[in-house]
Design a protein around this motif. Sequence first.
Motif, mmCIF file in Angstrom:
data_model
loop_
_atom_site.group_PDB
_atom_site.id
_atom_site.type_symbol
_atom_site.label_atom_id
_atom_site.label_comp_id
_atom_site.label_asym_id
_atom_site.label_seq_id
_atom_site.Cartn_x
_atom_site.Cartn_y
_atom_site.Cartn_z
ATOM 1 N N ALA A 140 8.686 -3.407 -7.516
ATOM 2 C CA ALA A 140 9.024 -4.417 -8.350
ATOM 3 C C ALA A 140 8.116 -5.401 -8.586
ATOM 4 C CB ALA A 140 10.463 -5.088 -7.929
ATOM 5 N N LEU A 141 7.509 -5.766 -7.596
ATOM 6 C CA LEU A 141 6.290 -6.786 -7.410
ATOM 7 C C LEU A 141 5.035 -6.302 -6.661
ATOM 8 C CD1 LEU A 141 6.129 -9.901 -8.033
ATOM 9 C CD2 LEU A 141 6.703 -10.170 -5.622
ATOM 10 N N TYR A 142 4.007 -6.819 -7.128
ATOM 11 C CA TYR A 142 2.736 -6.509 -6.452
ATOM 12 C C TYR A 142 1.802 -7.844 -6.179
ATOM 13 C CZ TYR A 142 3.281 -1.818 -7.654
ATOM 14 O OH TYR A 142 3.772 -0.566 -8.163
ATOM 15 N N GLU A 143 1.533 -7.912 -4.708
ATOM 16 C CA GLU A 143 0.924 -9.353 -4.289
ATOM 17 C C GLU A 143 -0.526 -9.073 -4.013
ATOM 18 O OE1 GLU A 143 4.726 -11.553 -2.046
ATOM 19 O OE2 GLU A 143 3.360 -9.938 -0.772
ATOM 20 N N LEU B 155 10.142 -14.405 0.619
ATOM 21 C CA LEU B 155 10.949 -13.165 0.012
ATOM 22 C C LEU B 155 11.759 -12.546 0.907
ATOM 23 C CD1 LEU B 155 8.375 -12.262 -2.557
ATOM 24 C CD2 LEU B 155 10.212 -13.587 -3.153
ATOM 25 N N PRO B 156 12.763 -13.113 1.546
ATOM 26 C CA PRO B 156 13.490 -12.366 2.596
ATOM 27 C C PRO B 156 14.164 -11.173 2.222
ATOM 28 C CG PRO B 156 14.612 -14.452 1.968
ATOM 29 C CD PRO B 156 13.087 -14.349 1.233
ATOM 30 N N ALA B 157 14.615 -10.930 1.192
ATOM 31 C CA ALA B 157 15.437 -10.056 0.529
ATOM 32 C C ALA B 157 14.550 -8.848 0.128
ATOM 33 C CB ALA B 157 16.167 -10.475 -0.495
ATOM 34 N N ALA B 158 13.456 -9.163 -0.005
ATOM 35 C CA ALA B 158 12.285 -8.111 -0.535
ATOM 36 C C ALA B 158 11.809 -7.124 0.685
ATOM 37 C CB ALA B 158 11.020 -8.743 -0.823
ATOM 38 N N GLN B 159 11.729 -5.724 0.394
ATOM 39 C CA GLN B 159 11.372 -4.598 1.130
ATOM 40 C C GLN B 159 9.905 -4.247 0.789
ATOM 41 O OE1 GLN B 159 13.973 -1.257 1.021
ATOM 42 N NE2 GLN B 159 12.186 0.098 1.751
ATOM 43 N N GLN B 160 9.081 -4.589 1.827
ATOM 44 C CA GLN B 160 7.609 -3.933 1.712
ATOM 45 C C GLN B 160 7.685 -2.410 1.662
ATOM 46 O OE1 GLN B 160 4.195 -5.711 4.065
ATOM 47 N NE2 GLN B 160 3.731 -3.541 4.616
ATOM 48 N N VAL B 161 7.269 -1.818 0.700
ATOM 49 C CA VAL B 161 7.053 -0.606 0.302
ATOM 50 C C VAL B 161 6.008 0.113 0.931
ATOM 51 C CG1 VAL B 161 7.036 1.303 -1.352
ATOM 52 C CG2 VAL B 161 8.499 -0.702 -1.785
ATOM 53 N N ARG B 162 4.429 -0.599 0.719
ATOM 54 C CA ARG B 162 3.442 -0.408 1.240
ATOM 55 C C ARG B 162 2.298 -1.213 1.126
ATOM 56 N NH1 ARG B 162 0.424 3.585 -2.995
ATOM 57 N NH2 ARG B 162 1.585 2.989 -5.004
ATOM 58 N N ARG B 163 1.324 -1.142 1.930
ATOM 59 C CA ARG B 163 0.116 -1.871 1.661
ATOM 60 C C ARG B 163 -1.055 -0.954 1.233
ATOM 61 N NH1 ARG B 163 -0.801 -6.817 6.257
ATOM 62 N NH2 ARG B 163 1.314 -7.581 6.006
ATOM 63 N N HIS C 220 -14.007 -3.804 -3.716
ATOM 64 C CA HIS C 220 -13.936 -4.993 -2.736
ATOM 65 C C HIS C 220 -12.595 -4.562 -1.752
ATOM 66 C CE1 HIS C 220 -16.257 -7.464 -5.156
ATOM 67 N NE2 HIS C 220 -15.602 -6.864 -6.299
ATOM 68 N N PRO C 221 -13.130 -3.749 -0.563
ATOM 69 C CA PRO C 221 -12.131 -3.103 0.173
ATOM 70 C C PRO C 221 -11.311 -4.328 1.018
ATOM 71 C CG PRO C 221 -14.450 -2.965 1.148
ATOM 72 C CD PRO C 221 -14.487 -3.151 -0.346
ATOM 73 N N GLU C 222 -11.962 -5.694 1.108
ATOM 74 C CA GLU C 222 -11.201 -6.663 1.780
ATOM 75 C C GLU C 222 -10.044 -7.278 0.980
ATOM 76 O OE1 GLU C 222 -14.109 -8.493 -1.158
ATOM 77 O OE2 GLU C 222 -13.891 -6.801 0.172
ATOM 78 N N VAL C 223 -9.896 -6.838 -0.146
ATOM 79 C CA VAL C 223 -8.624 -7.312 -0.913
ATOM 80 C C VAL C 223 -7.482 -6.328 -0.875
ATOM 81 C CG1 VAL C 223 -7.913 -7.685 -3.453
ATOM 82 C CG2 VAL C 223 -10.291 -8.115 -2.967
ATOM 83 N N VAL C 224 -6.431 -6.912 -0.342
ATOM 84 C CA VAL C 224 -5.369 -6.353 0.153
ATOM 85 C C VAL C 224 -4.034 -6.242 -0.785
ATOM 86 C CG1 VAL C 224 -3.193 -6.304 1.754
ATOM 87 C CG2 VAL C 224 -5.848 -6.543 2.372
ATOM 88 N N GLY C 225 -3.517 -5.115 -1.265
ATOM 89 C CA GLY C 225 -2.429 -5.252 -1.970
ATOM 90 C C GLY C 225 -0.933 -4.953 -1.426
ATOM 91 N N ILE C 226 0.104 -5.451 -1.747
ATOM 92 C CA ILE C 226 1.257 -5.310 -1.002
ATOM 93 C C ILE C 226 2.251 -5.179 -2.163
ATOM 94 C CG2 ILE C 226 3.027 -5.987 0.480
ATOM 95 C CD1 ILE C 226 1.341 -7.735 1.932
ATOM 96 N N GLU C 227 2.847 -3.938 -2.228
ATOM 97 C CA GLU C 227 4.017 -3.476 -2.938
ATOM 98 C C GLU C 227 5.176 -3.743 -2.406
ATOM 99 O OE1 GLU C 227 3.946 0.444 -5.393
ATOM 100 O OE2 GLU C 227 5.336 0.927 -3.893
ATOM 101 N N LEU C 228 6.120 -4.394 -3.224
ATOM 102 C CA LEU C 228 7.689 -4.860 -2.944
ATOM 103 C C LEU C 228 8.475 -4.288 -3.682
ATOM 104 C CD1 LEU C 228 6.602 -8.489 -2.055
ATOM 105 C CD2 LEU C 228 7.034 -6.913 -0.354
ATOM 106 N N GLY C 229 9.837 -4.151 -2.884
ATOM 107 C CA GLY C 229 10.951 -3.497 -3.916
ATOM 108 C C GLY C 229 12.127 -4.712 -3.615
#
Length: 216
Positions: A75-78, A44-52, A59-68
């Motif tokens: 727009a998207l959550y990984e 996703l080269p055009a996506a901007q990472q908003v935050r982690r 389960h603190p080991e599960v990481v979320g990444i919010e993208l715009g």
Amino acid sequence: MDGMPPPDNPGAAVDVRPRWLVTPLEAAGPLRFGMTVAEAAAALPAAQQVRRFQADPYHPEVVGIELGFPSAAPALYEYFDEAGRLFCVAADAVHGPRMVLDGMNLTGGDPDELEQWLSELPDAVGGLRFGPRGNPGIEELGLVLRAQASAGDLSTRPVLVGREWADRCVDDYESFIPECEWVGHLWPTPGLADEDKVWPSVRYPASWAGKWSPPF
């Protein structure tokens, strides 16, 4: 990004969000389940990472990444598991990619219409199930639909998981889907009291209150 046909009304706004074809249990558009964080970013080269953020209080080991796309509007959550593998993707109902499965747009749709569509899919696809809080989904597709506020109404927010994580994905309590994805508006159900239309409700505050808050 697929081209969009011109609107009937030349003055109408054109939906420029990307259109992603869903391959159940395997991929959502350019994202393939099992990717590393670096591989997902490269896809996703055009996506901007908003935050982690921490996606689950238990389960603190599960990481979320919010993208715009391309702005900072969510727009998207990984979601990545303890091994750093992409296992869950959720599209924002308002700004998220148009997730398309078998010709149906899963993002930002009418909950009643999408629920009816799921119920009419062939039996060979898998059976429609409802989680403890009423969210519909089909485990064999790795798909759960959530409701999200959109312009004063509720629209659909698709949540997708890979094959390895699809078992009991519709079950709020047993699913691999991170806790933050169950927070917010419940699926519209007739007769539901106003105070029970969101979770956690004011009557049953979250046990993690004051320690952790979801990203939306």
